[in-house]
Write an enzyme that holds these catalytic residues in place. Structure first.
Site, mmCIF file in Angstrom:
data_model
loop_
_atom_site.group_PDB
_atom_site.id
_atom_site.type_symbol
_atom_site.label_atom_id
_atom_site.label_comp_id
_atom_site.label_asym_id
_atom_site.label_seq_id
_atom_site.Cartn_x
_atom_site.Cartn_y
_atom_site.Cartn_z
ATOM 1 N NE ARG A 224 -23.413 -4.285 -31.510
ATOM 2 C CZ ARG A 224 -21.970 -3.991 -31.773
ATOM 3 N NH1 ARG A 224 -21.324 -3.748 -30.852
ATOM 4 N NH2 ARG A 224 -21.550 -4.097 -32.829
ATOM 5 C CD GLU A 253 -22.807 3.652 -26.637
ATOM 6 O OE1 GLU A 253 -22.296 3.953 -27.885
ATOM 7 O OE2 GLU A 253 -22.877 2.444 -26.104
ATOM 8 C CG HIS A 272 -19.036 2.548 -27.826
ATOM 9 N ND1 HIS A 272 -20.218 2.455 -28.289
ATOM 10 C CD2 HIS A 272 -18.209 1.345 -28.253
ATOM 11 C CE1 HIS A 272 -20.228 1.265 -29.208
ATOM 12 N NE2 HIS A 272 -19.071 0.678 -29.212
#
Length: 312
Positions: A224, A253, A272
């Site tokens: 995370r 993001e 990601h």
């Protein structure tokens, strides 16, 4: 009949196997998901944009079980689900192999300066030597969080003759606990973050921890974004306090094109991509959902049920 609201993406993966007591509404768009949600007793509401899933959860007043293929569930309203008596299952382990492969691939790429090679090809330039060249063999890795992903990373790194030390919630032989790892952080060449995101992990990798790392240590985050103090990390990289950081997660993001993090020396941003579903992981998710349907119908515990108080 029990009504399930499920993503149409997995429909072909369940063909001919839907139990006869389940009435399924298949959603293809966020709008359809929100429209069907009030009928859902079982739900599978996963989307990368969380706007529609959150509204669907709010509208799904008859929801009994919410299934997710995501391992991390910190984006969900856990307290609300607990208050409503909704059972939550997650995707723990479904994508562990893919995430671990991606993490190790990235580590190899940084170790051997692969980015320089790719850029050389883009420039049609023959490079004699990359800027970096080190081996994984003989190095030491601290894998923080030793669930399905952490264990898969550990197995793969062991195949490269890396000494792997897990960090878990409880210490033991060869395992560092939550009170042990800070004092030993300077002993590791690689620090791999693979733990779930909780209130306790937020800001765990702060300026003091970064300062205690080896000056050529590489921080790898497939967990995370908020586990790392991003500002402190940028400062540490600019000051060459650590060697590099592989960041599959960033805040925010997607990272805006003009964000400073893109140009921080030693930052390798992988957007990601580590946990992107593969055909194999999608099939595993569909199979797990059907298995949990059988468990639910038989009154048995569900696979990968989330402790809503702990958040994983």
């Amino acid at each position: 009949m029990t009504c399930a609201v499920l993503p149409a993406l997995v429909r072909p993966l369940m063909a001919g196997r839907i139990p006869d007591w389940l009435d399924v509404l298949w959603w293809e768009t966020g709008e359809q998901l929100v429209e069907y949600a009030p009928q859902a007793e079982f739900g599978w509401f996963d989307m990368f944009d969380k706007t529609a899933p959150m509204e669907a959860i709010r509208r799904a007043t008859d929801l009994k079980w919410l299934s997710s293929a995501f391992a991390g569930v910190d984006w969900l309203p856990l307290a609300d689900l607990q208050k409503r008596g909704v059972v939550l299952t997650n995707g723990s382990g479904l994508n562990a192999n893919a995430v671990a492969e991606f993490a190790v691939m990235s580590m190899l790429a940084v170790a051997r300066g692969y980015a320089d090679i790719v850029r050389g090809q883009d420039r049609h330039q023959w490079i004699d030597l990359p800027t970096k060249s080190r081996e994984l063999a003989g190095s030491r890795a601290l894998v923080m969080g030793y669930g399905a992903i952490g264990q898969a990373v550990g197995r793969m790194l062991a195949g490269f003759n890396v000494e792997v030390v897990p960090m878990r919630s409880q210490s033991g032989e060869g395992v560092l606990g939550p009170d042990d790892w800070r004092a030993q952080i300077g002993d590791f060449d690689w620090i791999v973050l693979a733990m779930p995101g909780t209130a306790e992990t937020a800001g765990m990798i702060d300026a003091d921890v970064l300062a205690a790392m080896k000056d050529d240590a590489v921080l790898v985050n497939v967990a995370r974004a908020d586990i790392i103090d991003q500002d402190a990390l940028c400062a540490a990289l600019r000051a060459r306090q650590i060697g590099a950081a592989i960041l599959d997660l960033t805040d925010p993001e997607p990272l805006p094109p003009d964000h400073d993090l893109w140009d921080v020396p030693g930052a390798h941003i992988t957007m990601h991509m580590a946990g992107m579903p593969t055909p194999a992981s999608r099939q595993r998710a569909a199979d797990r959902f059907l298995a949990n349907c059988a468990h639910w119908h038989a009154g048995e515990p569900l696979i990968a049920q989330v402790d809503l108080l702990r958040g994983y």
